[in-house]
Design a protein around this motif. Structure first.
Motif, PDB file in Angstrom:
ATOM      1  N   UNK A   1       0.838  -1.207   0.000  1.00  0.00           N
ATOM      2  CA  UNK A   1       0.000   0.000   0.000  1.00  0.00           C
ATOM      3  C   UNK A   1       0.870   1.253   0.000  1.00  0.00           C
ATOM      4  N   UNK A   2       1.912   1.262   0.840  1.00  0.00           N
ATOM      5  CA  UNK A   2       2.781   2.435   0.863  1.00  0.00           C
ATOM      6  C   UNK A   2       3.672   2.485  -0.374  1.00  0.00           C
ATOM      7  N   UNK A   3       4.043   1.332  -0.907  1.00  0.00           N
ATOM      8  CA  UNK A   3       4.817   1.310  -2.148  1.00  0.00           C
ATOM      9  C   UNK A   3       4.011   1.923  -3.295  1.00  0.00           C
ATOM     10  N   UNK A   4       2.706   1.673  -3.306  1.00  0.00           N
ATOM     11  CA  UNK A   4       1.845   2.283  -4.327  1.00  0.00           C
ATOM     12  C   UNK A   4       1.869   3.803  -4.205  1.00  0.00           C
ATOM     13  N   UNK A   5       1.776   4.313  -2.982  1.00  0.00           N
ATOM     14  CA  UNK A   5       1.818   5.761  -2.775  1.00  0.00           C
ATOM     15  C   UNK A   5       3.200   6.291  -3.139  1.00  0.00           C
ATOM     16  N   UNK A   6       4.252   5.593  -2.716  1.00  0.00           N
ATOM     17  CA  UNK A   6       5.604   6.034  -3.027  1.00  0.00           C
ATOM     18  C   UNK A   6       5.868   6.077  -4.523  1.00  0.00           C
ATOM     19  N   UNK A   7       5.338   5.075  -5.249  1.00  0.00           N
ATOM     20  CA  UNK A   7       5.468   5.065  -6.703  1.00  0.00           C
ATOM     21  C   UNK A   7       4.784   6.284  -7.311  1.00  0.00           C
ATOM     22  N   UNK A   8       3.615   6.632  -6.783  1.00  0.00           N
ATOM     23  CA  UNK A   8       2.886   7.809  -7.279  1.00  0.00           C
ATOM     24  C   UNK A   8       3.626   9.099  -6.940  1.00  0.00           C
TER      25      UNK A   8
ATOM     26  N   UNK B   1      -1.713  10.223 -10.201  1.00  0.00           N
ATOM     27  CA  UNK B   1      -0.728   9.204 -10.570  1.00  0.00           C
ATOM     28  C   UNK B   1      -1.205   7.803 -10.193  1.00  0.00           C
ATOM     29  N   UNK B   2      -1.914   7.664  -9.076  1.00  0.00           N
ATOM     30  CA  UNK B   2      -2.435   6.347  -8.690  1.00  0.00           C
ATOM     31  C   UNK B   2      -3.400   5.814  -9.738  1.00  0.00           C
ATOM     32  N   UNK B   3      -4.143   6.701 -10.361  1.00  0.00           N
ATOM     33  CA  UNK B   3      -5.121   6.293 -11.373  1.00  0.00           C
ATOM     34  C   UNK B   3      -4.514   6.117 -12.761  1.00  0.00           C
ATOM     35  N   UNK B   4      -3.244   6.464 -12.915  1.00  0.00           N
ATOM     36  CA  UNK B   4      -2.648   6.549 -14.228  1.00  0.00           C
ATOM     37  C   UNK B   4      -1.846   5.307 -14.594  1.00  0.00           C
ATOM     38  N   UNK B   5      -1.744   4.321 -13.708  1.00  0.00           N
ATOM     39  CA  UNK B   5      -0.900   3.165 -13.968  1.00  0.00           C
ATOM     40  C   UNK B   5      -1.382   2.331 -15.136  1.00  0.00           C
TER      41      UNK B   5
END
Length: 554
Positions: free
Chosen positions: A447-454, A474-478
């Motif tokens: 979950x935090x990796x997803x935020x960090x990636x964004x 960015x979370x929606x753009x993957x």
């Protein structure tokens, strides 16, 4: 003259220094004394009450009565370690140190709140002590990886401890505090956690985080009705977990009996179990004999609980198990929480009608879970399963035991899992060897990796500062297509994203996925207990059509 002679008191009006005090003068003086004394007492009591109502001097954590079983809890949001529970001191201290290092790094800093319970003292607590600790450990490892990884030019992440209480009810205090931090020097850009499919969780997003446009990334929510445009889920949904079970059950190689079936479902008003029961009926239903027909009824209800898995009572399953065994069941669908599996097996073991002939084949229990909680796979449970000829088939988000055994030598094992497991062992070597089995450290890490990636993606686009809107976009753009570009999340539970735009589905399906914000291409392993039987079916990937190969390697 003596100093005690009031004729020397310069501060006293002359008319009072040289005359005998009258009754009015005496009363006036006593009134003045009373007022001053009362004011001081009021100030002292008010100051005491303010400090009494808060757990910290900065008033970030507020004392709230959590009921007779739990006592008072410290609710609110803080970036500093607070002794919520003794077994959290180590990981909270590590996160606090990492927060300080981030602020001292000279880099821009953004804040991410870990929203969940931080205590587990009452029987109905939403999370057990182990799950709370493992969750924070996973978040810490993701924070450390982000702040000290190869890409170090973007914003560092500070984690905020956001305690909503062990019954999840105090979310309003937390969301109000988080909203006030969106314009800080280290602005809040997202929240992670939100572990339970519960009305309080949905309300906290709908009327709290989402209302303030703060993206929330849940680590473990799976109920299909947990829907909001600001709520992202790292876990596969119940629909996807049950779909993986259905593929397993319909594959002839797995030899699942489709004739002698039964469903046992928790009847509580609980979003998760209600949704799971609904999905089981929809996916298996009449084709497997699971109908609402009262004649030849093949469904029974029980009243479960949320508490730790070892606190359930076998008697809650008495009637249901008796009906199931009298019906000569070979395949049972269990629509309940992890806490219910242990008393369910105990109830089967105590029923003479459940004794099976070895030639009949096993009684298969089909269920879903985040991981493989060590409490539900004890030596005693293994003995019951062996003695009663039971095989438990679970669709899970994490299969740490098999992934640890196979490491990277198996194409179905997520490639980021081995580095994560090594990092966990190196950081928390005092934990039990099976600490990763429940899946929560992995899921909170992801979950935090997803935020960090964004955050990294938003920073690389040239933005001077990253805010919650940038992270949400960015979370929606993957996109999971091709070789998994920057928008994909390299999760320890597998590569995934929240958008299926490149899969090539029709517009209606893409819209459904995008608004649902469930993980795309997330692996769903199907595991068996007590014997580890490798599924004959291909690895299930969420939103990937059966027989296709559109997702990148996990």
């Amino acid at each position: 003259m003596r100093r005690t002679d009031r004729r020397n008191w310069a501060w006293l009006p002359g008319r009072l220094r040289f005359r005998v005090l009258g009754l009015i003068d005496a009363v006036a003086l006593w009134v003045l004394v009373a007022v001053l004394t009362g004011a001081g007492a009021w100030w002292g009591v008010d100051t005491y009450q303010q400090h009494r109502d808060y757990c910290t001097e900065n008033q970030e954590l507020r004392r709230v009565d959590a009921g007779a079983d739990a006592g008072e809890e410290c609710i609110g949001v803080t970036a500093e370690a607070y002794p919520f529970a003794p077994d959290l001191d180590d990981v909270l201290g590590r996160i606090e140190d990492e927060n300080k290092a981030a602020r001292d790094s000279g880099r821009p800093v953004v804040s991410v709140a870990v929203v969940m319970p931080y205590t587990s003292r009452s029987p109905g607590a939403a999370m057990s002590k182990d799950l709370i600790r493992h969750s924070l450990q996973g978040a810490y490892l993701a924070q450390r990886d982000h702040n000290n990884g190869p890409v170090s030019g973007g914003p560092a992440i500070q984690l905020l401890f956001a305690n909503v209480g062990e019954d999840l009810k105090q979310w309003r205090i937390v969301t109000d505090a988080l909203a006030a931090r969106t314009d800080d020097e280290s602005p809040l850009v997202a929240a992670i956690g939100l572990p339970n499919s519960d009305n309080y969780t949905l309300e906290s997003v709908k009327y709290g985080l989402g209302a303030d446009e703060i993206p929330a990334v849940s680590a473990a929510l799976s109920s299909g009705d947990m829907e909001n445009r600001y709520l992202f889920k790292v876990s596969p949904s119940n629909d996807q977990l049950v779909d993986a079970l259905k593929r397993y059950a319909t594959d002839p190689a797995n030899q699942v009996n489709r004739e002698k079936t039964f469903m046992i479902a928790d009847e509580r008003e609980d979003n998760y179990v209600a949704n799971l029961s609904l999905v089981f009926r929809r996916e298996f239903g009449a084709q497997y004999g699971i109908t609402d027909n009262e004649v030849g009824r093949l469904t029974e209800m029980y009243k479960g609980r949320k508490g730790p898995p070892d606190e359930g009572e076998p008697q809650i399953f008495g009637r249901a198990v008796s009906a199931m065994c009298v019906a000569d069941t070979s395949t049972v669908f269990l629509a309940g929480r992890d806490a219910d599996l242990w008393p369910f097996l105990k109830a089967i073991d105590s029923q003479p009608a459940c004794v099976r002939d070895p030639d009949e084949g096993p009684l298969r229990i089909l269920r879903v879970s985040t991981g493989r909680d060590p409490v539900t796979e004890t030596a005693e449970m293994r003995a019951i399963a062996d003695r009663s000829n039971i095989e438990i088939v679970t669709a899970a988000a994490v299969d740490a035991p098999r992934w640890l055994a196979a490491r990277s030598g198996d194409e179905q094992v997520p490639k980021a899992f081995a580095p994560f497991a090594d990092s966990y062992d190196g950081s928390f070597d005092e934990e039990r060897p099976d600490a990763l089995n429940d899946g929560y450290a992995v899921m909170y890490h992801d979950a935090l990796t997803a935020v960090g990636t964004a955050v990294a993606a938003a920073s690389s686009s040239g933005s001077d500062s990253v805010n919650r809107g940038d992270v949400y976009d960015e979370l929606r753009r993957g996109s999971p297509g091709g070789h998994c570009p920057a928008g994909c999340v390299p999760g320890a539970s597998g590569v995934f994203t929240f958008d299926d735009a490149s899969i090539g589905r029709d517009e209606g399906t893409r819209h459904e996925v995008a608004t649902g914000l469930w993980p795309v291409c997330k692996p769903v392993p199907v595991v068996t207990f007590p014997k580890e039987l490798r599924s004959k079916s291909p690895l299930y990937r969420t939103y990937e059509e059966e027989g296709e190969n559109t997702c990148p390697p996990p």
